[in-house]
Design an enzyme around this catalytic site. Sequence first.
Site, short mmCIF file in Angstrom:
data_model
loop_
_atom_site.label_atom_id
_atom_site.label_comp_id
_atom_site.label_asym_id
_atom_site.label_seq_id
_atom_site.Cartn_x
_atom_site.Cartn_y
_atom_site.Cartn_z
N ASP A 174 0.85 -1.19 0.00
CA ASP A 174 0.00 0.00 0.00
C ASP A 174 0.88 1.24 0.00
O ASP A 174 1.77 1.38 0.86
CB ASP A 174 -0.90 0.00 1.24
CG ASP A 174 -1.75 1.26 1.34
OD1 ASP A 174 -2.25 1.73 0.31
OD2 ASP A 174 -1.88 1.79 2.46
N ASP A 204 0.52 5.31 0.16
CA ASP A 204 -0.43 6.37 0.49
C ASP A 204 0.34 7.69 0.55
O ASP A 204 1.35 7.79 1.25
CB ASP A 204 -1.09 6.08 1.84
CG ASP A 204 -2.29 6.96 2.10
OD1 ASP A 204 -2.22 8.17 1.80
OD2 ASP A 204 -3.31 6.45 2.60
N ASP A 215 3.33 1.33 3.25
CA ASP A 215 2.71 1.26 4.57
C ASP A 215 2.95 -0.15 5.12
O ASP A 215 2.31 -1.11 4.70
CB ASP A 215 1.22 1.55 4.45
CG ASP A 215 0.53 1.67 5.80
OD1 ASP A 215 1.20 1.44 6.82
OD2 ASP A 215 -0.67 1.98 5.83
#
Length: 302
Positions: A14, A16, A205
């Site tokens: 992930d 972000d 992440d």
Amino acid sequence: MSEKGWRGADLVFDLDADHLPGVDPSETTYKAMLAACKDALRRLLDFLEADFDFDTIRIVFSGGRGYHVHIRDESIQSLDSDARREIVDYVRGRDLDTDGLIRVASKSGTTQRLLRTEGGWGRRVHRELTALTEELRDLDEQSALDRLTEFEGIGEGRAETVLGAITRNPDAIAEGNMEAGGPGIRLITDALADRVADEQAAPIDEPVTTDTHRLIRLPGSLHGGSGLVVTPIDRADLDEFAPLTDAVPDRFTGTDIDIEVADPCRVDLSGDTIKLDRGVHSVPEHVGVFLMARGDAAKVTA
């Protein structure tokens, strides 16, 4: 229920924009944040494709502030959290040790310490070392010496030794020879390794990748914080993918709605930039949904 057991999980990464180094969500536009996140995505893909040789990669725009990358290779689905954390540490460049990037080789009866140039972090560090040597060759002698003394631990004497090695034996540097240029070349390589780890690591992440029970947003669904579509992206189409255009739902185009904006704002969607003052406005539905999902506006009802 007692007979159910964990069978495996995709390896998921992930990215972000909220977590990217140097990106301040309060000071950066949504469009700029997504552009920065795509740059980080390219770095992650370089690790997954070049270093790990994964070929079952699925890229998905999260619909929010970043991207998800799924590895659907059966060989990794059984990895536990500790094993996945090792992958995380690698792509983040955590505790990168230059000693681990050097191999010992024997040539013509002598032992040499060579930077691993064929792949991995060694390839990245060697690329920076090669770029530095090319930069030095383009400078006059004094400027080149001044450039070398910018590195910690490199005084005038070591700078002269390193520059002499680069001038007389550029092939040795190209081969990653850590003995050409004396101790100075190793100090420079250590500094370059630190810089490469800072600039080329993939700022993923970590909890998402290490959690083997994590649920990931379903492609094709709408992100509740933006009203944009969670969109799969073909690898070949990544460069052309424009999230603020390609992820706008068709359902929300072609119609206007009335909204009340709490504070002045700017919206970049579907190739248009819309600036709104505080108050009631009639806007394209996808713009209204975007602002309402972010809590920046409310729908006006008759």
